[in-house]
Scaffold this active site. Structure first.
Site, PDB file in Angstrom:
ATOM      1  N   ARG A 539      -2.310   6.185   0.992  1.00  0.00           N
ATOM      2  CA  ARG A 539      -1.718   7.089   1.993  1.00  0.00           C
ATOM      3  C   ARG A 539      -1.138   8.331   1.331  1.00  0.00           C
ATOM      4  O   ARG A 539      -0.576   8.259   0.235  1.00  0.00           O
ATOM      5  CB  ARG A 539      -0.583   6.385   2.739  1.00  0.00           C
ATOM      6  CG  ARG A 539      -1.026   5.443   3.813  1.00  0.00           C
ATOM      7  CD  ARG A 539       0.141   5.022   4.680  1.00  0.00           C
ATOM      8  NE  ARG A 539       1.279   4.567   3.909  1.00  0.00           N
ATOM      9  CZ  ARG A 539       2.534   4.551   4.372  1.00  0.00           C
ATOM     10  NH1 ARG A 539       2.800   5.001   5.572  1.00  0.00           N
ATOM     11  NH2 ARG A 539       3.518   4.104   3.625  1.00  0.00           N
ATOM     12  N   SER A 603       2.401   0.817  -6.823  1.00  0.00           N
ATOM     13  CA  SER A 603       2.907  -0.560  -6.664  1.00  0.00           C
ATOM     14  C   SER A 603       2.287  -1.537  -7.651  1.00  0.00           C
ATOM     15  O   SER A 603       1.732  -2.578  -7.275  1.00  0.00           O
ATOM     16  CB  SER A 603       2.672  -1.029  -5.229  1.00  0.00           C
ATOM     17  OG  SER A 603       3.240  -0.112  -4.341  1.00  0.00           O
ATOM     18  N   ASP A 657       6.839   0.170  -4.885  1.00  0.00           N
ATOM     19  CA  ASP A 657       7.041  -0.016  -3.433  1.00  0.00           C
ATOM     20  C   ASP A 657       8.297  -0.828  -3.137  1.00  0.00           C
ATOM     21  O   ASP A 657       8.948  -0.643  -2.106  1.00  0.00           O
ATOM     22  CB  ASP A 657       5.813  -0.666  -2.773  1.00  0.00           C
ATOM     23  CG  ASP A 657       5.433  -2.011  -3.384  1.00  0.00           C
ATOM     24  OD1 ASP A 657       5.924  -2.331  -4.482  1.00  0.00           O
ATOM     25  OD2 ASP A 657       4.633  -2.732  -2.770  1.00  0.00           O
TER      26      ASP A 657
END
Length: 917
Positions: A539, A603, A657
């Protein structure tokens, strides 16, 4: 010739006149389809009432749970004893069940008379007689010294609390034994058997004859889920969904319900259909006001009903020239066998004349026709009423299964159904007319009540053996409080190793400094870009933060897929793809020329030297891009941006994350100092005192530590709780021997653990009929989302079966229960292990602060935590139990990896500006 035709015409006219005369007289006994549909609806309402906990005490139809939870599946085997008590004769049986080749049963039995002094005596006499007969039978078959399981068919209404226990509610069928009502009949039988030292039997099941009929037919036809008795008495049973049975704990699977429908109407529900003859018969019975439906349809009462009708018709001069014989005034003189003979298709009239003559009634031709038609109307009404109640059961089964058309089998037994020449055909016809959307096969039971008891016992023994084996398989997944405390303590030890300079290199829990040294204070503002890389999707976000009284965060984002060939290609290809996606987004938002501060949510385990420098320790979650491990991912991103040469960005922070999750919740709640991810992966971060972080210079303030706890256990410290299935999943993974804790707790692996267990259970013959389907052999087919769906409390087993069918797994109801149990064991263990690890973190925070009692908030994200129906609850309960001095609030994060990255960037910019000033 003319005379013959005239005689035939005269006889036909005579017959029609007599039939019309009887039809007018017994008008109320002739029931239209509208009336039968109404009876069907009334019975459905009675069923619901009987199943409800609050309404059952006042229900006429008691809907008694039988604790028979499974039908035969063909794998039953062994030698069984059965005793059958319920009629004028008592029977003992030996049943041999074989599954070698074609399933079969061999039956040897012996009948014993039931003397009046026994069935109307006392408890000790009745059960003593049963034990004596069983001993005689065992001696005759040379079984005296064998220990055999026994099924007890007891064909009277009993309230059961388990399969081998039943309290008699009331006697029926002329039985009136004193001291039995309100007591457990199995205990009475066991007590009587103990007096015979030569008998060593284990009473495993108490069965109603109706249930026995269903089980007998179920052995021959696995579609059979209804049992029906129409004989001396009448009753029906069927397999009901557990979720509808309020009287029994649990919602899983099905259980056979013994309706005891003979009492239908005892509350007045059938008063408008009962005739004066029904009332007279009831008043003269042994139990006035009870078993009213049974008195309208069972063979024990139909003959008497016919006698009462003939008596009144004779008294009114409509039969036998008004001459009432002694036989016609004697109760019980007309029996079911007489009716069956009189209704024979060809010989009926001659049989009628013969029977009436024997009763000293000397009938005319007209009398014979009329009497025959009376019998027809009475038996037809019986078949109609029976069909209406049966149609209600079939409709309920169809609605339970949520199908437009039901295909099922009704196992059936009883003298009325077997011996009456027209009854079966009439019943079938009416049932099919009332429920046209049900394809019903009627299967005649052979030795149903007794053989069925043996089948129930065989099924009970099979289920007990299966249960033992399934429990053994799942036992390692059941973690005791002591084991969880041990996991918590080991996690605490590993946390300390990761923080210390001399042990950090070999520590499995890496305790990586993030260089995030503060949480949001509400003054953050501006426009920020955020990148989020952590799974199969990537994203790019534009985040606008407003400060002050109207503080807010607005986000705009676009999602891009990362193809497998990119995930497992080269590092240059991966970062070029990321930069291509960023360019697409900047153009889409019209901000390609702006040099915005950027936070990069990456992450994966990184070793950071500063907030904007992160060296990849190792890939997880299926990524395998080459030339990345040991490299600074921020540098790789900057180089890819340079290669593109279209825009420039200020990369302020590389973020995990988990840290983003903590920061997102910290923006809403300043007490949030822990972040937890429980989704595809599993990880925790928390704010640690600088003085405890030996691998970073400085002792003042705090820094967020990314624990990377997924590697906990890679040194073998939790091998004692790893199962063979965990090892199988680990060996088949992309990184064998690594991330062992994550492989026991994260969504990426739980479905695969379940698949391995299902394969093992299938190999053992405990699932899917022992057949491993091609789909079950495929790694990764059992996604974790299926665990969440299958374990949902709102999901009926029918829907669980549908999910399994989508996966190519053809399951029975019992299979679905086992699959659900396996899913529950795996996900519960994951939540408990996660909770044990988190308890170690919150306890460390409490000790850091030096307080007796800690209040703290944990920011949480991840599909497993959010979507699984029980994971969050079990995790929270575990933390509470293992860290009782910590009051932990769990706060769901909203987009920690996107919004959190922007907030970290904003905090870093604020702290940088403070430093510069």
């Amino acid at each position: 010739m003319f005379a013959v035709h005239l005689l035939a015409f005269y006889f036909t006219k005579l017959k029609e006149d007599q039939i019309k005369k009887v039809d007018r007289y017994l008008y109320h006994m002739r029931l239209s389809d509208d009336v039968l549909l109404d009876v069907m609806a009334r019975f459905q309402a009675e069923m619901v009432k009987g199943l409800g906990r609050d309404t059952n005490p006042t229900a006429a139809v008691k809907m008694l749970p039988s604790f028979v939870r499974s039908l035969p599946d063909g794998s039953e085997k062994g030698d069984f004893l059965a005793v059958d008590l319920g009629g004028s004769q008592f029977r003992a049986l030996q049943v041999k069940v074989s599954d070698v080749g074609k399933q079969s049963t061999q039956l040897e039995s012996k009948f014993y008379p039931t003397p009046k002094e026994v069935f109307q005596g006392n408890r000790a006499e009745l059960f003593g007689y049963v034990a004596d007969c069983l001993l005689d039978f065992m001696e005759s078959k040379n079984l005296k010294h064998k220990k055999l399981p026994l099924g007890f068919t007891f064909s009277f209404p009993c309230r059961q609390t388990k399969l081998e226990e039943g309290v008699l509610l009331n006697w029926t069928k002329h039985f009136k034994v004193r001291g039995v009502q309100g007591t457990d009949v199995v205990s009475s039988l066991r007590k009587a058997l103990k007096k015979h030292k030569g008998i060593d039997v284990d009473v495993l099941a108490l069965v109603n004859d109706t249930v026995g009929t269903m089980m007998t037919c179920g052995y021959d036809d696995q579609r059979c889920e209804v049992g029906l008795i129409i004989g001396t008495g009448t009753n029906a049973c069927y397999m009901e969904e557990m979720r509808h049975i309020d009287l029994v704990e649990g919602d899983e699977g099905r259980m056979c319900i013994n309706t005891e429908w003979g009492a239908f109407g005892d509350d007045g529900a059938l008063d408008d259909l009962r005739t004066e003859f029904d009332r007279e018969l009831d008043l003269g019975s042994l139990n006035p006001g009870k078993q009213l439906f049974e008195k309208m349809i069972s063979s024990l009462h139909l003959g008497e009903l016919v006698r009462l009708i003939l008596l009144k018709m004779t008294k009114e001069g409509l039969l036998f020239n008004g001459k009432v014989s002694t036989a016609l005034c004697t109760k019980g003189k007309i029996e079911m066998r007489h009716m069956a003979a009189m209704e024979e298709y060809k010989e009926g009239l001659s049989n009628t004349k013969e029977i009436l003559t024997e009763l000293n009634l000397f009938p005319s031709e007209e009398d014979c026709i009329a009497v025959q038609h009376v019998c027809t109307i009475v038996s037809f009404r019986s078949a109609n009423l029976c069909a209406a109640a049966l149609a209600a059961i079939l409709t309920r089964l169809r609605e339970n299964k949520k199908v437009l058309r039901l295909r099922t089998t009704v196992g059936i037994d009883g003298t009325l159904y077997k011996a009456h020449p027209q009854y079966a055909r009439r019943l079938h016809k009416v049932v099919r007319r009332l429920v046209p959307n049900c394809d019903v096969r009627f299967l005649l039971s052979t030795n149903g009540s007794a053989r069925g008891a043996a089948m129930v016992t065989a099924v009970a023994r099979r289920l007990a053996a299966q249960r033992k084996e399934i429990d053994a398989v799942l036992e390692p997944f059941l973690l005791s409080p002591e084991t969880l405390r041990e996991v918590k303590n080991k996690m605490r030890t590993e946390l300390e190793y990761g923080l210390k300079r001399e042990t950090q290199g070999s520590a499995t829990v890496k305790m990586l400094p993030t260089y995030v040294c503060g949480t949001p204070d509400g003054t953050e503002k501006g426009k920020f870009l955020a990148l989020d890389l952590g799974g199969t999707n990537f994203r790019v976000l534009l985040v606008k933060i407003r400060s002050g009284r109207r503080k807010s965060v607005r986000m705009y984002n676009k999602i891009f897929a990362i193809p497998l060939e990119i995930m497992q290609g080269t590092g240059e290809e991966l970062f070029d793809h990321i930069v291509h996606c960023i360019a697409d987004f900047l153009e889409y938002m019209g901000i390609k020329g702006a040099r915005l501060p950027l936070g990069f949510t990456f992450s994966f385990p990184c070793k950071q030297a500063s907030i904007d420098k992160g060296t990849l320790v190792g890939w997880t979650k299926g990524f395998k891009a080459t030339d990345c491990e040991g490299e600074d991912v921020v540098d790789m991103l900057r180089e890819a941006i340079k290669r593109r040469n279209e825009f420039d960005l200020d990369i302020v922070a590389v973020v995990n994350d988990t840290v983003g999750t903590m920061m997102t919740c910290g923006y809403e709640d300043p007490n949030c100092e822990i972040g937890l991810i429980a989704g595809t992966g599993s990880n925790v971060c928390y704010m640690e005192d600088m003085k405890n972080i030996e691998i970073v210079e400085g002792n003042e303030g705090k820094m967020c530590i990314n624990t990377e706890w997924g590697g906990f256990g890679d040194n073998g410290c939790i091998d004692n709780i790893r199962t063979e299935y965990d090892k199988e999943v680990d060996e088949g993974s992309l990184n064998p021997g690594k991330q062992r804790y994550e492989k026991m707790t994260s969504g990426m692996y739980l479905g695969e653990i379940v698949r391995q267990i299902l394969i093992d259970l299938t190999k053992r013959g405990l699932l899917f009929r022992g057949q491993i389907s091609e789909s079950l052999r495929k790694r990764g087919i059992f996604e974790t989302k299926f665990l969440s769906q299958i374990e949902s409390d709102r999901l009926a087993l029918l829907q669980v079966r549908q999910i399994l069918q989508q996966l190519g797994l053809d399951s029975t109801c019992e299979d679905s229960i086992i699959v659900k149990e396996v899913c529950g064991a795996v996900s519960r263990r994951a939540a408990q292990l996660c909770g044990a690890g988190l308890a170690a973190i919150v306890e460390k925070k409490r000790e850091n602060r030096g307080v007796e009692h800690l209040q703290i908030t944990v920011g949480v994200d991840g599909t497993l935590y959010k979507l699984h129906p029980h994971f969050s609850r079990v995790l929270q309960e575990t933390v509470k139990e293992l860290a009782p001095r910590c009051d932990v609030t769990f706060m769901l994060s909203e987009d920690g990896s996107g919004k959190g990255a922007a907030l970290i960037t904003a905090v870093a910019k604020r702290l940088r500006n403070v430093g510069e000033n």
